[in-house]
Design a protein around this motif. Sequence first.
Motif: not given
Length: 418
Positions: A145, A267, A308-309, A311-312, A315-320
Amino acid sequence: MDSATTPPEGVRDLVVVGAGIIGLAVAWRALEAGLTVTVLDPDPGDGSTHAAAGMLAPATEAEFTEHAALRLHLAGAERWLTFAADLEAATGTGVGLRESGTLTLAYDETDAALLRRVLALHVTHQVDSTEVAVADARRREPLLGPRLAAAAWVAGDHAVDPRAAHGALLRAVAGHPDGVVVPRTAVHLEQRDGRVVGAVDDAEHRHRAGATVVAAGWASAPLLAGVPGVTVPVRPVKGQTLRLQADPSLTPGYVLRGLVQGRPVYVVPRAPATDGPWAGHCELVIGATTEENPDDRRASAGGVYALLRDARVLIPAVDEAALVEVTPRARPATPDNLPLLGPTHVPGLHLATGHHRNGILLAPLTADVVVAGVTGSWFGVDDAGTDPGATLAALRATDPRRFSPSAHDPRTPDGAPG
Ligand code: GLY
């Protein structure tokens, strides 16, 4: 019941109560030592093993002042390498051991200050970890991130797939000519003349054995409540983990650990699946909450949101990724955060529980220590890893008799000499 699950006739060498990764690791090593073994569990691997992410992380799980635990965890990590190789050779099944190291990340300056204190703790214990510039961390892992205050590289903290390892152990034990896994709950232990001589299951079948190992996680405490002379203060500490499926291009190459405004998060990535509905995708396990709550098996919206908040941030790609599983289970914790390993004051009764956050990490070491206790062979100094003296001292701290009233305590309750 088929032959692999039918209770065998006669007295066995060993009954193991609990078929999580701890119970099965003990059973498998006992079979290898030549013992006949029955394992009791109505649902093998459905306890904390099912939720575990599988971090083999003595350094990044280190806690201030818990020196014995750190030494134990370092020895546990060393033991995984041979254990995984032996298990894969015995079963022909991969256990998903990844020796790729861990990137530890701090979100803000307060998190960075804490990270640096942890790195200083590592130095005092000769644990290999290094602060790296955030830009260097990002070169190593481009998916990080945009907002991170500090980073460290921990080369020796790895991961394994607990479900794959558990599946391999189940095959190794149930497939062994002297091993059987009976899908029943142990409701009490059989006692005779001050000895534990086996366990009785919920179909009232008596499983008699020369030795009984209780490896039932937090449920070990209620099971042992009726056995005089043992005190097992193991309590459930709930943890929730999330499983996601991600495209390999959006999967980190390393285990990521984070401190995000004081909250820990991790993660754990796996290699792409080769078959099944997610073939070609990589599992990501995000964890974990730590809640002084019972094993109610209920996920909370707040727990999932917080994981989730945080972890993203790493690594923001968690959103995908696809969120495919939320797994709440309780770890078995003790008052001093050390497990209970080995023989008790009660002849025939051995413990392998209380591993709290490190059950996967400590499974191979636990198996060797507990089997040595059952067979009466002392756990060898030469087997105790790179610092045998320190590891043996840490193992002494796991003595399962330490919470039991001791005949050697010289004090009366008011503190006066007895
Ligand atoms: N081993 C990490 C956890 O219990 O969440």
